[in-house]
Design a protein around this motif. Structure first.
Motif, short mmCIF file in Angstrom:
data_model
loop_
_atom_site.label_atom_id
_atom_site.label_comp_id
_atom_site.label_asym_id
_atom_site.label_seq_id
_atom_site.Cartn_x
_atom_site.Cartn_y
_atom_site.Cartn_z
N GLY A 134 -14.41 4.02 0.99
CA GLY A 134 -15.13 4.85 2.11
C GLY A 134 -14.52 6.07 2.64
N ASP A 135 -14.39 5.96 3.82
CA ASP A 135 -13.77 7.31 4.53
C ASP A 135 -12.24 7.02 4.71
N GLN A 136 -11.74 5.94 4.00
CA GLN A 136 -10.20 5.71 3.97
C GLN A 136 -9.84 6.07 2.70
N LEU A 137 -8.28 6.41 2.78
CA LEU A 137 -7.45 6.64 1.66
C LEU A 137 -6.52 5.59 1.75
N TRP A 138 -6.12 4.63 0.64
CA TRP A 138 -5.18 3.88 0.56
C TRP A 138 -4.18 4.24 -0.47
N LEU A 139 -2.79 3.97 -0.17
CA LEU A 139 -1.74 4.65 -0.88
C LEU A 139 -0.66 3.33 -0.98
N GLY A 140 -0.17 3.58 -2.31
CA GLY A 140 0.96 2.66 -2.92
C GLY A 140 2.05 3.52 -3.07
N SER A 141 3.29 2.96 -3.44
CA SER A 141 4.57 3.61 -3.31
C SER A 141 5.34 2.70 -4.15
N LEU A 142 6.20 3.28 -5.19
CA LEU A 142 7.20 2.72 -6.04
C LEU A 142 8.27 2.07 -5.50
N THR A 143 8.54 2.88 -4.14
CA THR A 143 9.63 2.42 -3.49
C THR A 143 9.59 1.97 -2.36
N GLY A 144 8.51 1.94 -1.78
CA GLY A 144 7.95 1.58 -0.33
C GLY A 144 8.03 0.39 0.03
N THR A 145 7.94 -0.31 1.35
CA THR A 145 7.86 -1.59 1.57
C THR A 145 6.64 -1.98 2.21
N GLY A 146 5.42 -1.34 1.99
CA GLY A 146 4.37 -1.58 2.32
C GLY A 146 3.14 -0.55 1.74
N ILE A 147 1.97 -0.88 1.88
CA ILE A 147 1.02 -0.13 1.50
C ILE A 147 0.62 0.73 2.70
N ALA A 148 -0.19 1.85 2.52
CA ALA A 148 -0.60 2.85 3.79
C ALA A 148 -1.86 3.13 3.63
N ARG A 149 -2.39 3.59 4.90
CA ARG A 149 -3.87 3.79 4.91
C ARG A 149 -3.87 5.01 5.78
N VAL A 150 -5.06 6.01 5.33
CA VAL A 150 -5.06 7.22 6.10
C VAL A 150 -6.87 7.54 6.18
N ASP A 151 -7.13 8.01 7.29
CA ASP A 151 -8.38 8.30 7.45
C ASP A 151 -8.70 9.77 6.97
N LEU A 152 -9.96 9.87 5.99
CA LEU A 152 -10.13 11.15 5.49
C LEU A 152 -11.08 12.07 6.41
N SER A 153 -11.95 11.39 7.60
CA SER A 153 -12.89 12.32 8.21
C SER A 153 -11.95 13.11 9.08
#
Length: 339
Positions: A320-339
């Protein structure tokens, strides 16, 4: 059950290459949109890390893995800080996660087990295994008929030593195709430099593919496997995700490192660098970056995180209008709005 890890070779076999120079992050690559530094984070359980890829399934669950072989999920509408629920344990190291459109199952590239199928209730079935011809299953794309195209990033180095493959700078990788009807796995294209993210074009006539060590975006024709270079990227690319309209998001975990590229004409020196402890070798830059490109490789949009608030972005997925992110070294997933 923990799957045994492959034993890496003792030494890299570097080849002499001309030195290259990283281009600046300017023009369309300029950090004018820095929203990745304001991403909302949904954490893994305490002590877990490395949600390398991310996928939103048909039930609205956001699925990712960790370096201890577990798959987790969060509701897509969960507020920041929401802990996940356990979906499955592979015993290996899950990397790329894709949806099989034929049955709604997940296709998981496991760095130590090969290609896996995971049902919505968490049952796991091994499709290829880690034996030849699969050594480092990394990212996949599933065709409408169920054929699974996936990258085998290196036939020499396991995931634990992925930096050695980049220092070696040899074409150790391939694109493979798994046919579910016959259970057969065949080579689509070989001689690739750490092939990583992969996505099908809308008409399924080609694959969009990135090579991490040569920082290239290429197109692989189907079924002939002809490789066409589309772009030289200013950062090292990782996973690729099709939006569905002929555009693709690319995760770029680090801008290119000038010191690494200056080492290319010096194979003996690179061999010495590979023998150093990891902390003494060149490290990825702490910087968040993703890019949206079209089928010709033209960059349409870039999102940045110059402070590295969410670092080492290896997975990206639009929902939808959100972008989900993963990371090789992070401790969680992330979310940002594209609008």
């Amino acid at each position: 059950m923990v799957v045994p890890r492959q034993r890496p070779p003792r030494l890299i076999r570097p080849v002499r290459e001309p030195a290259t120079a990283p281009p600046p992050l300017d023009g369309v690559w300029a950090p004018t949109d820095v929203r990745l530094d304001r991403a909302e984070v949904l954490p893994l359980p305490p002590g877990a890390r490395g949600p390398e890829d991310v996928l939103v399934d048909p039930d609205g669950r956001v699925v990712s893995g960790d370096e201890d072989g577990r798959l987790w999920w969060w509701p897509a509408d969960a507020p920041a800080g929401t802990p996940p629920r356990l979906l499955a344990e592979t015993g290996g190291r899950p990397l790329g996660i894709e949806l099989d459109p034929t049955d709604g199952t997940l296709v998981v590239c496991d760095a130590y087990r090969g290609l896996l199928r995971v049902t919505p209730d968490g049952a796991i079935r091994e499709l290829t295994g880690a034996a030849a011809p699969v050594h480092l299953a990394d990212n996949s794309a599933v065709a409408r008929d169920g054929t699974i195209y996936f990258t085998d990033s290196s036939d020499r180095w396991p995931l634990s030593h992925w930096k050695h493959d980049l220092l070696e700078h040899r074409p150790n990788g391939r694109v493979l195709a798994y046919h579910p009807g016959s259970g057969r796995t065949e080579v689509v294209a070989a001689g690739l430099y750490f092939p990583n993210g992969i996505a099908l074009t809308p008409d399924e006539s080609a694959l969009m593919l990135v090579e991490t060590s040569t920082h290239r975006l290429v197109r692989v024709g189907l079924p002939d496997g002809v490789v066409t270079v589309l772009a030289d990227l200013p950062a090292y690319p990782d996973n690729v995700a099709a939006v569905g309209d002929g555009t693709y998001w690319i995760a770029l975990p680090s801008p290119r490192l000038a010191v690494v590229e200056r080492l290319l004409p010096h194979p003996r020196l690179r061999q010495l660098v590979a023998m150093l402890p990891d902390v003494a070798r060149p490290q990825p830059q702490r910087y968040g970056l993703v890019a949206l490109v079209d089928g010709a490789g033209t960059v349409l949009r870039t999102l940045h995180g110059p402070t590295g608030a969410y670092p080492m972005v290896t997975g990206v997925r639009q929902h939808g209008d959100q972008l989900w992110l993963g990371s090789l070294t992070g401790t969680g997933i992330a979310r940002v709005d594209l609008s």
